[in-house]
Write a protein that holds these residues in place. Structure first.
Motif, PDB file in Angstrom:
ATOM      1  N   GLU A 173      -5.980   9.745  -4.597  1.00  0.00           N
ATOM      2  CA  GLU A 173      -5.566   9.113  -5.509  1.00  0.00           C
ATOM      3  C   GLU A 173      -5.323   8.935  -6.497  1.00  0.00           C
ATOM      4  N   GLN A 204       0.852  -0.893  -0.233  1.00  0.00           N
ATOM      5  CA  GLN A 204       0.121  -0.501  -0.318  1.00  0.00           C
ATOM      6  C   GLN A 204       0.591   1.048   0.153  1.00  0.00           C
ATOM      7  N   LEU A 253     -10.671   8.699 -10.919  1.00  0.00           N
ATOM      8  CA  LEU A 253      -9.910   9.119  -9.796  1.00  0.00           C
ATOM      9  C   LEU A 253     -10.017  10.947 -10.185  1.00  0.00           C
ATOM     10  N   LYS A 303      -9.153  14.072  -1.404  1.00  0.00           N
ATOM     11  CA  LYS A 303      -9.020  13.000  -1.267  1.00  0.00           C
ATOM     12  C   LYS A 303      -8.724  11.963  -2.783  1.00  0.00           C
ATOM     13  N   LYS A 304      -9.440  11.776  -4.023  1.00  0.00           N
ATOM     14  CA  LYS A 304      -9.652  11.501  -5.284  1.00  0.00           C
ATOM     15  C   LYS A 304      -8.661  12.010  -5.371  1.00  0.00           C
ATOM     16  N   THR A 316      -0.694   7.004   0.504  1.00  0.00           N
ATOM     17  CA  THR A 316      -2.068   8.116  -0.097  1.00  0.00           C
ATOM     18  C   THR A 316      -3.150   7.775  -0.729  1.00  0.00           C
ATOM     19  N   ASN A 317      -3.666   6.945   0.451  1.00  0.00           N
ATOM     20  CA  ASN A 317      -5.169   6.999   0.489  1.00  0.00           C
ATOM     21  C   ASN A 317      -5.140   5.451  -0.797  1.00  0.00           C
ATOM     22  N   THR A 318      -4.568   4.967  -1.158  1.00  0.00           N
ATOM     23  CA  THR A 318      -4.790   3.470  -2.715  1.00  0.00           C
ATOM     24  C   THR A 318      -5.277   2.511  -2.347  1.00  0.00           C
ATOM     25  N   SER A 325      -1.033   9.259  -6.708  1.00  0.00           N
ATOM     26  CA  SER A 325      -0.233   7.922  -6.197  1.00  0.00           C
ATOM     27  C   SER A 325      -0.454   7.273  -7.496  1.00  0.00           C
TER      28      SER A 325
END
Length: 691
Positions: free
Chosen positions: A294, A25, A272, A290-291, A28-30, A297
């Motif tokens: 993601e 992971q 995204l 946030k999008k 960054t929120n992926t 990243s």
């Protein structure tokens, strides 16, 4: 800018497999998005193939290098992919292996495309096109056209991109390549979006999706690409709810893919980013950030610079609306680096406008003016493209009107033809009936003629066979028997008066006559069996040397009487599948003829050789030879042997007829080669395998 449909169908087709993902992971929120690492499936493929690279000098190794290069590409290690391509090309060029050369050029083009070097990518695609232009591989030509169009499009050169897409579409439609048609239509929809021609964009995408569902197998269907592409159209039309519905459908499909490939990940980046664009317009900055994060990243993981640049621009725009000028400037300058590297005019223009506004907000008017000037320069460049774009629109309108006029003209002509057809329908029916009757009558006459001709041919052959048989009895059989009878009477009457030399002479003549008579009787009996279909070949494996030895042994007495030497060429014995008795009968006749027509104190040669799947046995004599016209008369029962050749020592010709018919029984062949005064060469061919 949405990802091109071309990417998922055309770009990099060396491997048909998907990337094996792991569960590592990023910060960054992926968490919900798998991506490729160097410990994935393609790393395993690379390692597995590398062990076969013992010597990088043959085409075999070049092919392995191509597959390894494809693995590096799928693993987003583009620089290593280029290094491997260089090694493969170094091997392929000297060997002039077109298949490997084109694969290697494709590796260069795909890796440079992924790195954002669209000009270099195009250079290699055009080199690849040179090879395919000399072939009839229209599919490959169209594929290269599509890829060249993508490179132009990514740089903002929409007119050039559209030209290559249309050329590819023409070829795909001509060869009825459904997968290619889907790719070309989807890429064209991207150009239509830049022209703000949303109706055409939607029509192209829906047509592509319809063809995909109807004609392509499940493994080739990529409906999530369609959802993301059409969502982009609705975002540009400000129909955000419809756009979000399509994005949700696309995301649901992506989440169900256990092992997404690199293009699935790239379309996920676009999805995204589009979701972030919608949240920005809905003033939901946290969700948008946030999008975007993601997307950024994931785009870094895949290594596609063009997608990173677009996400960075979106982040900069959002920060600018939040008056976060420093963050906006940071994102803008990162995006500008990518725009410089990829040569994207649209991205440069938009980022210079952002930097100008940021500098103005920070009261740095000198930089604001500088960036504004740069914005104007690239706006002029884009304006020239927009002008060309309008010309393309005008051309499209002209072509459409032209086609509509042609359709109207064709419809008028069709109506006239329909009226004419109605008037002549009855006449055509009568004509068809007459033609059918004439054709039937013609077929009857033709069949009767053919049957009559066949019967006449068979009767002719039968008559010739009968005549030949009676000629043999009347002449060839009668003369030796009469001579034999006269000599025996002469010896019997004058036996007491004959000295030893005279007696020896008469006995020699009797021996020769009896041998000839015996051979003739054998031939007649064999021919009789053949004519009555009682000759059934028994095929067995036999040594060619043994066949020749037996025949030579039988012919020694005949050869010694004329002091003729039988020479056998020293060749390797060959195993042949044949009927030993039939072949020996044929060879005895040919060897007997060779001795018969050769002068005393000469020689006869027997040679063998293997040619493909046949054994060739040739017998060469030193007789008077035959002309080409005489050779054509051989092996034909209807020909009188007295018309063949100049030698007075002529027989019935039954021996050669037997040779011809016997060899047909065992799938063999016989022929003669000669010129007057140079002797004759009679050859037979025997199959080595069962036919």
């Amino acid at each position: 800018m949405i990802v091109n449909y071309l990417g998922n169908l055309i770009i990099l087709t060396f491997f048909s497999g998907s990337i094996m993902m792991n569960s590592s992971q990023d910060s960054t929120n992926t968490e919900s998005i798998p991506y490729s690492t160097h410990d994935n499936y393609y790393s395993y493929i690379i390692d597995s193939l590398s062990q076969y690279l013992k010597d990088t000098t043959t085409v075999y190794e070049a092919k392995i290098l191509c597959e390894i290069g494809s693995g590096y590409y799928r693993n987003f290690n583009f620089e290593e992919g280029i290094n491997v391509a260089k090694k493969a090309l170094k091997i392929a060029y000297p060997e002039n292996d077109t298949a490997v050369i084109t694969k290697t050029l494709r590796l260069f083009a795909d890796n440079y495309y992924a790195m954002g070097d669209y000009q270099q990518s195009n250079n290699y695609f055009l080199k690849e096109l040179e090879y395919y232009s000399n072939t009839e591989n229209n599919k490959k030509v169209a594929e290269v056209y599509c890829n060249v169009g993508v490179n132009f499009e990514e740089r903002g050169l929409m007119e050039q991109g559209m030209y290559y897409y249309l050329e590819a579409l023409k070829i795909y439609e001509k060869i009825d390549d459904k997968e290619g048609i889907v790719a070309a239509l989807s890429n064209l929809s991207f150009v239509y979006r830049y022209q703000d021609n949303f109706t055409k964009a939607i029509d192209a995408l829906e047509k592509a999706n319809s063809i995909e569902k109807e004609y392509l197998s499940k493994s080739l269907q990529k409906e999530h690409y369609y959802f993301v592409n059409i969502a982009d159209v609705y975002i540009k039309m400000n129909q955000l709810e419809d756009a979000m519905k399509y994005l949700v459908q696309g995301e649901n499909i992506l989440k169900k893919i256990t092992i997404p490939d690199d293009e699935d990940l790239n379309i996920w980046v676009e999805l995204l980013r589009f979701e972030g664009d919608i949240y920005v317009q809905q003033n939901n900055t946290p969700a948008a950030y946030k999008k975007y994060s993601e997307a950024l990243s994931l785009s870094k993981k895949t290594g596609y610079l063009e997608k990173q640049g677009k996400v960075l621009k979106s982040l900069a725009e959002m920060m600018l609306t939040e008056n976060k000028n420093n963050e906006a400037e940071t994102y803008s300058k990162e995006g500008l680096k990518i725009a410089d590297q990829t040569g994207s005019l649209y991205l440069k223009k938009d980022i210079y406008e952002l930097l100008s506004q940021i500098a103005k907000n920070k009261k740095n008017y000198q930089n604001a003016y500088k960036y504004q000037q740069l914005y104007n320069v690239f706006s002029d460049s884009v304006l020239s493209i927009e002008t060309a774009k309008q010309l393309a629109n005008f051309q499209a309108i002209y072509e459409t009107e032209k086609k509509e006029n042609q359709i109207q003209l064709l419809e008028k002509e069709k109506r006239i033809q329909d009226l004419q057809l109605q008037k002549t329908e009855s006449q055509k029916n009568y004509l068809i009936i007459v033609l059918v009757l004439l054709l039937s009558l013609g077929l009857i006459i033709f069949n009767r003629f053919r049957m009559k001709k066949r019967v006449a041919s068979e009767l002719s052959t039968l008559n010739a066979t009968k005549d030949k048989f009676f000629a043999i009895i009347a002449h060839d059989l009668k003369n030796p028997v009469s001579a034999f009878n006269q000599i025996t009477q002469q010896v019997n009457t004058h036996f007491e008066k004959l000295d030893e030399e005279e007696l020896k002479y008469y006995v020699g003549v009797l021996s020769d006559n009896s041998s000839s008579l015996l051979q003739l009787l054998k031939n007649l009996l064999a021919w009789s069996r053949s004519q009555r279909n009682q000759l059934v070949p028994v095929l067995k494996e036999t040594q060619s040397e043994k066949l020749i030895t037996n025949v030579v042994e039988d012919a020694k007495n005949q050869a010694n009487s004329k002091n003729i030497k039988i020479l056998t060429a020293e060749t390797e014995s060959i195993v042949v599948l044949t009927d030993k008795d039939i072949v020996e009968t044929v060879l005895r006749n040919l060897l007997g003829n060779a001795i018969k027509f050769s002068p005393e104190n000469s020689g006869v040669e027997i040679s063998t050789k293997q040619k493909e799947d046949e054994l060739i046995i040739s017998i060469t004599d030193q007789g008077p030879g035959l002309s080409h016209e005489d050779i054509k008369k051989l092996f034909r029962i209807e020909i009188d042997t007295k018309t063949i050749g100049s030698s007075e020592n002529k027989g019935s010709g039954i021996g050669l007829i037997i040779c011809y018919e016997f060899l047909k029984k065992i799938n063999g062949r016989i022929w003669a080669e000669s010129e007057p005064g140079n002797g004759c060469v009679f050859s037979i061919a025997l199959p080595l395998k069962r036919k």
